[in-house]
Design a protein around this motif. Structure first.
Motif: not given
Length: 283
Positions: A45-49, A139-141
């Protein structure tokens, strides 16, 4: 400090000179799924937005220890928790904002752990990601490492014996659904019912249909009607110390300090020697 922050306030602070560290802790309780339904994956879910700049934190890996005698989500090892927070960019002198998908339980767990380990400036995004109207990022922080060192015990926590005592000497709130409190059903733990002396106070009654907290005055009235104003101490438990943290947060919004029993019903009910009350009364 108000323990919650609105989406518009977060947008303003994030655009400022000293933006808060953002933690994305999207998570769902692992329960039986319908045949063929995929399990929830917070990292996917995080990777999707996600809110730009937010770092994903896995509740099961970083905000809880291994399930066992201490319950399904016991307190994490402070070293493990501290390492996860530093990797996410958390330092003691920088504000932190935590959010989840909207239910608020996981975010409140992170909020409570940071407060319990001594962080002085941490808030929960009211309504979670669902309340955010700004842009999302895929974008992965990769923040610079933080310097936060946990110092457990900064806010009160209860073990099983202390929870049992508080249920008699003060006010112990059961944040689970009323039917689990009564013992009508128990979908997860060994036995249904509640800690003798505890009062039913489902977490779901602290928020409106949009998942945002009720106004502070309404929450204060709710907890007053449950006996919080007259109790020398207030404590909270739930199934495994996650939704209970959300109730502690709601109490903080209302102006009450409350202790969390992290082991909660999953720990209490695992020991057959501990008493269990059933029905709608405190017992």
């Amino acid at each position: 400090m108000n323990p919650i922050i609105t989406a518009s306030e977060l947008a303003s602070e994030s655009a400022g000179e000293y933006p808060p560290v953002l933690l994305d802790v999207r998570w769902q309780l692992s329960v039986a799924k319908a045949a063929g339904e995929p399990a929830f994956d917070g990292r996917a879910e995080y990777a999707a937005g996600h809110i730009p700049g937010a770092v994903f934190v896995d509740l099961d890996a970083s905000l809880a220890g291994p399930a066992g005698a201490g319950g399904r989500h016991p307190l994490p090892d402070p070293d493990v928790f501290g390492a996860a927070m530093r990797a996410a960019g958390v330092s003691a002198d920088r504000a932190v904002v935590v959010y989840d998908g909207g239910q608020g339980w996981a975010a409140a767990r992170a909020w409570w752990l940071l407060r319990w380990t001594g962080h002085q400036s941490v808030r929960v995004l009211d309504g979670g990601l669902a309340a955010w109207t700004g842009p999302l990022s895929t974008e992965v922080a990769a923040p610079a490492p933080g310097s936060f060192t946990p110092a457990p015990g900064a806010v009160p926590a209860l073990d099983a014996d202390a929870a049992a005592a508080l249920a008699r000497s003060g006010l112990l709130l059961d944040a689970r659904a009323a039917e689990r409190y009564r013992g009508d059903v128990e979908p997860i733990d060994r036995v249904g019912g509640h800690i003798p002396g505890a009062v039913s106070a489902p977490t779901t009654s602290n928020v409106g249909p949009d998942g945002r907290f009720l106004p502070a005055g309404e929450l204060a009235d709710r907890f007053k009607s449950l006996g919080a104003s007259d109790a020398p101490e207030v404590g909270v438990y739930c199934g495994s110390g996650v939704s209970g943290a959300h109730e502690v947060l709601a109490l903080a919004v209302a102006g009450y300090e409350a202790a969390l029993y992290p082991g909660s019903w999953s720990e209490w009910s695992s020991d057959a020697s501990r008493p269990v009350a059933t029905g709608p009364e405190r017992g």
